[in-house]
Design a protein around this motif. Structure first.
Motif, short mmCIF file in Angstrom:
data_model
loop_
_atom_site.label_atom_id
_atom_site.label_comp_id
_atom_site.label_asym_id
_atom_site.label_seq_id
_atom_site.Cartn_x
_atom_site.Cartn_y
_atom_site.Cartn_z
N ALA A 67 54.84 -32.95 10.71
CA ALA A 67 55.59 -32.71 11.94
C ALA A 67 54.69 -32.84 13.16
N THR A 68 53.46 -32.34 13.04
CA THR A 68 52.50 -32.48 14.15
C THR A 68 52.20 -33.94 14.42
N LEU A 69 51.97 -34.71 13.37
CA LEU A 69 51.66 -36.13 13.53
C LEU A 69 52.83 -36.87 14.16
N ALA A 70 54.04 -36.53 13.75
CA ALA A 70 55.23 -37.16 14.35
C ALA A 70 55.33 -36.82 15.83
N ARG A 71 55.08 -35.57 16.18
CA ARG A 71 55.13 -35.16 17.60
C ARG A 71 54.09 -35.91 18.43
N LEU A 72 52.92 -36.10 17.87
CA LEU A 72 51.86 -36.82 18.59
C LEU A 72 52.28 -38.27 18.87
N HIS A 73 53.00 -38.87 17.95
CA HIS A 73 53.50 -40.23 18.16
C HIS A 73 54.60 -40.27 19.22
N ALA A 74 55.43 -39.23 19.24
CA ALA A 74 56.59 -39.23 20.14
C ALA A 74 56.26 -38.79 21.57
N ALA A 75 55.10 -38.17 21.75
CA ALA A 75 54.73 -37.66 23.08
C ALA A 75 54.49 -38.81 24.05
N PRO A 76 54.76 -38.60 25.34
CA PRO A 76 54.49 -39.67 26.32
C PRO A 76 53.02 -40.01 26.46
N GLU A 77 52.13 -39.03 26.13
CA GLU A 77 50.69 -39.33 26.14
C GLU A 77 50.37 -40.15 24.91
N ILE A 78 49.68 -41.26 25.09
CA ILE A 78 49.42 -42.16 23.98
C ILE A 78 48.49 -41.51 22.97
N LEU A 79 48.77 -41.71 21.69
CA LEU A 79 47.94 -41.20 20.61
C LEU A 79 46.88 -42.25 20.28
N GLN A 80 45.62 -41.88 20.44
CA GLN A 80 44.53 -42.77 20.02
C GLN A 80 43.92 -42.23 18.74
N VAL A 81 43.89 -43.07 17.72
CA VAL A 81 43.24 -42.71 16.47
C VAL A 81 42.04 -43.64 16.29
N VAL A 82 40.87 -43.03 16.29
CA VAL A 82 39.62 -43.77 16.13
C VAL A 82 39.34 -43.82 14.63
N ASN A 83 39.57 -44.96 14.03
CA ASN A 83 39.63 -45.06 12.56
C ASN A 83 38.32 -44.67 11.87
N VAL A 84 38.50 -43.99 10.74
CA VAL A 84 37.38 -43.48 9.94
C VAL A 84 37.46 -44.04 8.53
N TRP A 85 36.37 -43.90 7.78
CA TRP A 85 36.32 -44.51 6.44
C TRP A 85 35.66 -43.63 5.39
N ASP A 86 35.08 -42.51 5.77
CA ASP A 86 34.50 -41.59 4.80
C ASP A 86 34.44 -40.20 5.42
N VAL A 87 33.92 -39.25 4.67
CA VAL A 87 33.94 -37.87 5.15
C VAL A 87 33.10 -37.69 6.41
N ILE A 88 31.91 -38.27 6.44
CA ILE A 88 31.05 -38.03 7.60
C ILE A 88 31.60 -38.71 8.86
N SER A 89 32.17 -39.88 8.74
CA SER A 89 32.79 -40.49 9.93
C SER A 89 34.01 -39.67 10.36
N ALA A 90 34.76 -39.14 9.39
CA ALA A 90 35.93 -38.32 9.72
C ALA A 90 35.52 -37.04 10.44
N ARG A 91 34.49 -36.37 9.93
CA ARG A 91 34.06 -35.13 10.57
C ARG A 91 33.50 -35.39 11.97
N THR A 92 32.78 -36.49 12.11
CA THR A 92 32.21 -36.83 13.42
C THR A 92 33.30 -37.03 14.45
N ILE A 93 34.35 -37.78 14.09
CA ILE A 93 35.45 -38.04 15.03
C ILE A 93 36.30 -36.80 15.22
N ALA A 94 36.56 -36.06 14.15
CA ALA A 94 37.41 -34.87 14.26
C ALA A 94 36.80 -33.82 15.19
N ASP A 95 35.48 -33.77 15.27
CA ASP A 95 34.81 -32.77 16.10
C ASP A 95 34.80 -33.12 17.59
N LEU A 96 35.26 -34.31 17.95
CA LEU A 96 35.21 -34.71 19.35
C LEU A 96 36.40 -34.15 20.13
#
Length: 265
Positions: A16-45
């Motif tokens: 539901a949260t992900l759907a809301r982020l897509h529907a919001a007028p503010e654009i959703l930017q997803v900086v693509n990740v490929w493993d745990v350390i890249s995911a944690r690095t981006i998630a912490d920003l």
């Protein structure tokens, strides 16, 4: 990695949260990740509200060529590790579904994924609609309003066809995917303002997803035009690998590690 259901309520809330982020007028930017350390690095920003995996990057990191050459089991294990590493909702790039999109999504939900890209690969429209419908149904069967980012490859496979015909194909296909329950339509390619405007008008505001590549429209302009989401596909891994190659070149030439390098791992 063993598939284990996170609580259904938790997954439903993340979807539901992900759907809301897509529907919001503010654009959703997803900086693509490929493993745990890249995911944690981006998630912490600051500003990161959701994560999306890049199938090309995951495959490359495990020694496979892009294009469903990685076995489904390895892809599910990889995206599951990423989902387990963050409280944020995670959307996975599941290519064309590895021969059975509904089953691929069922297994992805089993490891904590609440959204996915599924490619149509320009299959006959009826077949492509059926595969998108199977994904939506798989989510419902698992008690999750799965966030399907239905991808049409109309532009990527356009060849030398008339651009107007190609855009019309993207509109027809995207509209059909939305009609069977897709959350958004992903139209990868280098889109100009006319193409973006045409697609947003056809699908409605906050229904179009795009990939930004060198030369793409700026995020602020895409937001003004009503785009829902920007992703970056394999380009984020290429940024990381370019930095690695540049640093290695400097080290091999007798230089030093770059100033400002952070211990992010």
């Amino acid at each position: 990695m063993t598939e284990t259901h996170t609580g259904h309520a938790d997954l439903a809330a993340k979807a539901a949260t992900l759907a809301r982020l897509h529907a919001a007028p503010e654009i959703l930017q997803v900086v693509n990740v490929w493993d745990v350390i890249s995911a944690r690095t981006i998630a912490d920003l600051p500003g990161t509200t959701a994560l999306a995996t890049a199938s090309h990057s995951i495959a490359a990191s495990l020694g496979y060529e892009d294009g469903e050459n990685i076995p489904l089991e390895e892809m599910i294990a990889a995206v599951g590790r990423i989902a387990a590493a963050t409280p944020l909702p995670v959307s996975a790039d599941l290519e064309a579904g590895y021969g059975d999109p509904g089953e691929a999504v069922r297994r992805a939900i089993g490891v904590g994924i609440v959204g996915a890209n599924i490619e149509d690969q320009m299959r006959p429209l009826a077949d492509a609609v059926a595969q998108m419908e199977a994904v939506v149904e798989a989510g419902r069967a698992e008690g999750v309003d799965f966030v399907l980012n239905a991808r049409t490859d109309a532009l990527l496979k356009a060849g030398d066809r008339d651009p107007a015909d190609v855009l019309a194909d993207a509109v027809e296909r995207g509209t059909a995917y939305l009609a069977v329950g897709a959350t958004n339509v992903f139209v990868p390619g280098l889109l100009d303002e006319h193409s973006v405007t045409t697609l947003v008008e056809a699908f409605g505001p906050q229904r179009l997803s795009v990939i930004n590549v060198p030369g793409s429209l700026a995020p602020a302009r895409l937001q003004e035009l009503g785009v829902a989401r920007i992703s970056y596909g394999p380009w984020t891994q290429r940024v990381a690998l370019t930095a690695l190659a540049d640093s290695a070149r400097e080290l091999l030439a007798g230089g030093a590690l770059p100033e400002g390098t952070l211990p992010l791992n």
